[in-house]
Enzyme design. Structure first.
Site, PDB file in Angstrom:
ATOM      1  CB  CYS A 194       6.774  -3.672   3.288  1.00  0.00           C
ATOM      2  SG  CYS A 194       6.329  -2.286   2.220  1.00  0.00           S
ATOM      3  CG  HIS A 203       4.300  -5.045   8.585  1.00  0.00           C
ATOM      4  ND1 HIS A 203       5.607  -4.903   8.193  1.00  0.00           N
ATOM      5  CD2 HIS A 203       3.538  -4.595   7.545  1.00  0.00           C
ATOM      6  CE1 HIS A 203       5.642  -4.402   6.951  1.00  0.00           C
ATOM      7  NE2 HIS A 203       4.394  -4.196   6.554  1.00  0.00           N
ATOM      8  CD  GLU A 241       0.950  -6.680  12.275  1.00  0.00           C
ATOM      9  OE1 GLU A 241       0.798  -5.551  11.778  1.00  0.00           O
ATOM     10  OE2 GLU A 241       2.044  -7.097  12.691  1.00  0.00           O
ATOM     11  CE  LYS A 244       6.545  -0.768   9.008  1.00  0.00           C
ATOM     12  NZ  LYS A 244       6.544  -2.067   9.738  1.00  0.00           N
ATOM     13  CG  HIS A 263       6.339   1.247   5.932  1.00  0.00           C
ATOM     14  ND1 HIS A 263       7.344   0.293   6.061  1.00  0.00           N
ATOM     15  CD2 HIS A 263       5.294   0.623   5.332  1.00  0.00           C
ATOM     16  CE1 HIS A 263       6.909  -0.843   5.549  1.00  0.00           C
ATOM     17  NE2 HIS A 263       5.681  -0.679   5.103  1.00  0.00           N
ATOM     18  CG  PHE A 288       2.220  -3.723  -1.709  1.00  0.00           C
ATOM     19  CD1 PHE A 288       1.320  -3.789  -0.670  1.00  0.00           C
ATOM     20  CD2 PHE A 288       2.480  -2.486  -2.289  1.00  0.00           C
ATOM     21  CE1 PHE A 288       0.685  -2.644  -0.205  1.00  0.00           C
ATOM     22  CE2 PHE A 288       1.857  -1.336  -1.829  1.00  0.00           C
ATOM     23  CZ  PHE A 288       0.958  -1.409  -0.789  1.00  0.00           C
TER      24      PHE A 288
END
Lengths: 80, 407
Positions: free
Chosen positions: B163, B303, B314, B332, B337, B395
């Site tokens: 991502c 994010h 975050e 988002k 996403h 990831f």
């Protein structure tokens, strides 16, 4: 199925795969030089032609089909 | 290393909110929801727990000619749609192909081709497998398709970092220009993998929202009841250009990509490092490379995917690395996403926020999680910004931060 029918059927396949108008797919045209069809698209055209006309087009035969007339003649000779 | 400023001279996007970058931006300001019920037959077939998605607003085949589209995987189609928009927006400059680069990331690549052709092989046999299967599924496919179209001979690259891929595309393009390799880059990310296996896989990780009865409010970054992300699709592209090159040709300039930062957690294959140290390193590098300080960063486009663990980690990182003065938002909440496209699309939103002095509010924050100790904009916020930061995490522990400044 007449040669005209095979030619028209091939034209439809070429238009579907490569976007060349079916009317431009005439017997005297070379697939690569005139119709700008690459080798991968030729494989796709061959697979579709096999289904449409009930023929087998092995790779070594496909390599000999330089012009539209070559393909029409091959299909005419080998169709089921 | 040379020290060329890198500016943005064109933008393009296709997203669940709109078929272009301006439409997507306007929809963000209007608070439009991009999440809908997923009624594909495979949802029922496999009894998948997730029945919502963020699908494209405009089908790429409505924009790309039929014969061209059939040779491209959907992720390549969206990449081209966004790249062509961005290139036209930049004025379709005439440049030396050897001075043009492309860096387009993707998380997964041609998943629809890979899975679809495997199904064909199983059911119909070898003859029905598409001759272009490999170039359609390869993860460098979106970059290669854009590079081929644009005749970019200065280098075509495809960062793959889940991502963070889209942001990483922009970050590497920035470096290529700063290093003097190229003058202009088409950079961003593309993703289109809404099909059974990705949904099944993310579901098995318990990463996705199952708020199936209420798609419009399913994506709830920073809300106390957030329960996962919504799988989306799309692409975002920027035209990055050395400033003197852009000025010489009289190009429009949206803003400056003043700094980038990249790091890795090296902690766990999927879980972010709990103290956010890796994320902090990326953010601090971005700020430092821009020659700014944390106090200058008035806005963070987060994010924030709407997962319970990710959002709070975050927010803590933002508070610590930047401070509580910065205004945070989460696109988002509306787009879902977009995985490898998210950083590029959100980078565009960050750039436009700086340019226009307005931050799109985060939707669906009904009860702000008390553990979130940053200033989350839940309505559009007009702020005079000099610098804003977009962060992306993937990831694999990948962290990427992009810092945009007002021109």
């Amino acid at each position: 199925m007449s040669n005209e029918d095979i030619l028209a059927g091939l034209g439809e396949i070429v238009e579907e795969v490569a976007g060349v108008p079916a009317a431009d797919v005439t017997a005297d045209k070379s697939f690569t030089d005139d119709l700008d069809i690459d080798s991968l698209s030729m494989v796709e055209i061959a697979v579709q032609a096999e289904d449409k006309f009930g023929v087998k087009i092995p790779d070594d035969e496909l390599a000999n089909l330089k012009t539209v007339q070559d393909a029409v003649s091959y299909i005419e000779r080998n169709k089921a | 290393m040379t020290d060329h400023d890198v500016v943005v001279t064109g933008i393009g996007a296709t997203t669940p909110l709109g078929g272009t970058a301006p439409e997507t931006w306007q929809a963000l300001l209007d608070g439009v929801n991009g999440v809908t019920a997923n009624t594909e037959p495979w949802v029922e077939k496999f009894d998948l727990p997730v029945r919502i998605k963020a699908a494209l607003k405009v089908e790429p085949t409505e924009v790309i000619p039929r014969v061209e589209a059939r040779r491209l995987d959907r992720c390549q189609q969206v990449a081209l749609v966004a790249a062509r928009e961005a290139w036209a927006d930049a004025g379709s400059p005439e440049i030396d192909p050897e001075r043009l680069g492309v860096v387009v990331g993707t998380g997964i690549g041609g998943a629809l081709t890979l899975l679809g052709q495997d199904d064909l092989l199983e059911t119909e046999g070898l003859r029905k497998v598409a001759v272009l299967t490999i170039p359609m599924l390869m993860p460098n496919g979106p970059a290669a398709a854009v590079g081929l179209w644009a005749k970019a001979r200065g280098g075509v690259h495809a960062p793959v970092s889940a991502c963070a891929s889209g942001a990483e595309g922009i970050a590497w393009a920035w470096r290529m220009i700063r290093d003097g390799d190229i003058d202009v880059a088409i950079a961003g990310g593309a993703e289109a993998c809404i099909t059974s296996l990705p949904v099944a896989g993310f579901s098995q990780m318990r990463a996705m929202s199952t708020r199936n009865d209420d798609p419009a409010t399913a994506s709830r970054p920073f809300d106390v009841d957030r329960d996962g992300f919504i799988l989306g699709e799309g692409a975002g592209m920027m035209i990055l250009e050395r400033r003197d090159h852009a000025v010489a040709r009289g190009a429009q300039i949206y803003g400056t990509l003043a700094g980038v930062g990249m790091s890795n957690d090296a902690y766990h294959i999927t879980a972010p490092e709990p103290n956010g140290e890796g994320q902090t390193r990326a953010v601090e590098k971005a700020i430092r490379s821009a020659g700014l300080t944390a106090a200058d960063v008035g806005h963070v486009n987060a994010h924030a995917t709407s997962t319970p663990v990710g959002d709070v980690g975050e927010a803590n990182m933002i508070k610590r690395a930047i401070g509580d003065h910065t205004v945070v938002t989460a696109n988002k909440s509306m787009t879902g996403h977009l995985l490898g496209a998210s950083g590029a699309v959100e980078g565009i939103a960050t750039l436009l926020a700086v340019k226009h002095g307005i931050i799109p509010g985060t939707k669906n924050v009904f009860n702000l999680d008390p553990a979130i100790e940053v200033d989350v904009a839940t309505e559009n916020r007009e702020v005079n910004l000099t610098a804003a930061l977009n962060d992306s995490f993937g990831f694999g522990g990948h962290n990427v931060a992009l810092l945009f400044t007002k021109d």
